[in-house]
Design an enzyme around this catalytic site. Structure first.
Site, mmCIF file in Angstrom:
data_model
loop_
_atom_site.group_PDB
_atom_site.id
_atom_site.type_symbol
_atom_site.label_atom_id
_atom_site.label_comp_id
_atom_site.label_asym_id
_atom_site.label_seq_id
_atom_site.Cartn_x
_atom_site.Cartn_y
_atom_site.Cartn_z
ATOM 1 N N GLU A 64 11.641 18.448 22.743
ATOM 2 C CA GLU A 64 12.328 17.995 21.534
ATOM 3 C C GLU A 64 13.345 16.905 21.865
ATOM 4 O O GLU A 64 14.127 17.059 22.807
ATOM 5 C CB GLU A 64 13.054 19.174 20.866
ATOM 6 C CG GLU A 64 12.115 20.229 20.329
ATOM 7 C CD GLU A 64 12.850 21.366 19.620
ATOM 8 O OE1 GLU A 64 14.085 21.278 19.431
ATOM 9 O OE2 GLU A 64 12.180 22.346 19.250
ATOM 10 N N LYS A 77 5.455 20.003 25.462
ATOM 11 C CA LYS A 77 6.176 19.373 24.333
ATOM 12 C C LYS A 77 7.673 19.535 24.551
ATOM 13 O O LYS A 77 8.132 20.597 24.963
ATOM 14 C CB LYS A 77 5.755 19.992 22.997
ATOM 15 C CG LYS A 77 6.523 19.405 21.795
ATOM 16 C CD LYS A 77 5.854 19.718 20.474
ATOM 17 C CE LYS A 77 6.124 21.089 19.939
ATOM 18 N NZ LYS A 77 7.532 21.426 19.678
ATOM 19 N N ASP A 124 5.456 24.477 24.747
ATOM 20 C CA ASP A 124 6.827 23.972 24.592
ATOM 21 C C ASP A 124 7.661 24.226 25.834
ATOM 22 O O ASP A 124 7.639 25.332 26.390
ATOM 23 C CB ASP A 124 7.522 24.704 23.426
ATOM 24 C CG ASP A 124 7.375 23.974 22.111
ATOM 25 O OD1 ASP A 124 7.083 22.765 22.114
ATOM 26 O OD2 ASP A 124 7.567 24.629 21.063
ATOM 27 N N GLU A 171 9.058 16.850 12.310
ATOM 28 C CA GLU A 171 9.330 18.070 11.538
ATOM 29 C C GLU A 171 10.333 17.813 10.416
ATOM 30 O O GLU A 171 11.405 17.237 10.627
ATOM 31 C CB GLU A 171 9.860 19.166 12.486
ATOM 32 C CG GLU A 171 10.125 20.479 11.763
ATOM 33 C CD GLU A 171 10.274 21.682 12.700
ATOM 34 O OE1 GLU A 171 10.037 21.548 13.919
ATOM 35 O OE2 GLU A 171 10.627 22.767 12.184
ATOM 36 N N ASP A 228 7.838 27.337 21.040
ATOM 37 C CA ASP A 228 8.965 28.220 21.340
ATOM 38 C C ASP A 228 9.377 28.986 20.083
ATOM 39 O O ASP A 228 10.294 29.809 20.110
ATOM 40 C CB ASP A 228 10.139 27.457 21.967
ATOM 41 C CG ASP A 228 10.668 26.353 21.090
ATOM 42 O OD1 ASP A 228 10.108 26.123 19.992
ATOM 43 O OD2 ASP A 228 11.661 25.704 21.492
ATOM 44 N N SER A 229 8.645 28.766 18.966
ATOM 45 C CA SER A 229 8.799 29.627 17.789
ATOM 46 C C SER A 229 8.395 31.055 18.147
ATOM 47 O O SER A 229 8.668 31.988 17.389
ATOM 48 C CB SER A 229 7.955 29.106 16.612
ATOM 49 O OG SER A 229 6.633 28.823 17.032
HETATM 50 O O1 KIV Z 1 7.728 25.958 18.218
HETATM 51 C C1 KIV Z 1 6.996 25.588 17.300
HETATM 52 O O2 KIV Z 1 6.261 26.373 16.683
HETATM 53 C C2 KIV Z 1 7.006 24.166 16.946
HETATM 54 C C3 KIV Z 1 6.302 23.768 15.705
HETATM 55 C C4 KIV Z 1 7.126 24.098 14.530
HETATM 56 C C5 KIV Z 1 5.913 22.338 15.722
HETATM 57 O O3 KIV Z 1 7.579 23.388 17.639
#
Ligand code: KIV
Length: 274
Positions: A125, A123, A93, A192, A54-55
């Site tokens: 969090e 994924k 994510d 992280e 989600d980056s």
């Molecule tokens: O969203 C992302 O890029 C991440 C990484 C920093 C692990 O969750």
């Protein structure tokens, strides 16, 4: 371990392959990707895991946090990446607001990612706070990767992106959360921005692979955001980031040359026209 690249000839990386890599002591290399063209390049290198992170909210859409990105947008990025990838495990994510506090919604979000994007895993969090969601997603047979330590979707709770779990209490909560996620059935966990000693301790105390970003060298693998390690984003320089290229400079140079060539009538030349 006899060879540092013993798993590079597998035709498809699965969660089982990652588990074997941990057992054999071969490090897992993971990078983010959000589009077809980069995902195709990454997959051709033999990267183990591609994370549609989600980056994307930051590096693709220009938001200042990961919170605004939507499930539909994550699915769009996921579809583009999956279309390009043959070998790497593709993890997508679940974005903010699609799984916290409502395990049924979490399952629906995860099902959409698996069905519409064709991802291999999702994924999420968090630790104990999201355990019910993790359980429900896993019960549908969807592989889940956990994410502990600095969890950018909770930025407004913490107010800062500083190193996490530097005190005894937070460190012990993180270790407990890692055990809870492992017990629930997560196939791996991202850690992280935590102290390296804690990263190594968690890695030794669980059987599933631990993939670090700013969690030191004692973990089972590393992940970086592609745009950061390629030097496309230049306004983000945490200590853990190694830049392998300065692509923003190279792109600027190429575009300046193009502008110059167009203005001076150098482009197109005789051979570049019909
Ligand atoms: O969203 C992302 O890029 C991440 C990484 C920093 C692990 O969750």
């Amino acid at each position: 371990m006899s060879s540092a690249i013993s798993f590079r000839n597998v035709s498809k990386v699965t969660t089982h392959v990652l588990q074997e890599m941990k057992i054999k002591g071969e490090k897992i290399a993971m990078l983010t990707a959000y589009d077809y063209s980069f995902a195709r390049i990454l997959d051709s290198t033999g990267i183990d895991v591609i994370l549609v992170g989600d980056s994307a909210s930051n590096v693709m859409a220009g938001h200042s946090s990961t919170l605004p990105i939507t499930l539909n947008e994550m699915i769009y990025h996921g579809v583009s990446v999956v279309r390009a990838v043959k070998r790497a495990l593709v993890v997508v994510d679940l974005p903010f607001g699609t799984y916290q506090g409502n395990s049924k919604e979490a399952l629906n979000s995860a099902i959409r990612i698996m069905k519409e994007a064709g991802a291999d895993a999702v994924k999420l969090e968090g630790g104990r706070e999201i355990l019910e969601s993790v359980d429900r997603i896993l019960s549908a047979g969807i592989p889940v990767m956990g994410h502990l330590g600095l969890t950018p979707q909770s930025i407004h709770k913490f107010g800062t992106y500083v190193v996490r779990a530097t005190n005894e209490e937070e460190a012990s909560k993180l270790i407990d959360d890692a055990h809870l996620l492992e017990k629930a059935g997560c196939f791996a966990i991202v850690l992280e921005k935590i102290p390296a000693a804690l990263g190594a301790k968690v890695t030794q105390s669980v059987k599933i692979p631990i993939i670090g970003i700013g969690a030191g060298g004692g973990v089972d693998g590393q992940v970086l955001v592609l745009h950061d390690m390629l030097g496309i984003t230049m306004d983000f320089s945490p200590r853990f980031l190694r830049r392998y290229q300065n692509l923003s400079e190279e792109v600027r140079g190429a575009v300046n040359n193009y502008i110059q060539d167009v203005k001076t009538l150098d482009f197109p030349n005789e051979k570049e026209q019909y």
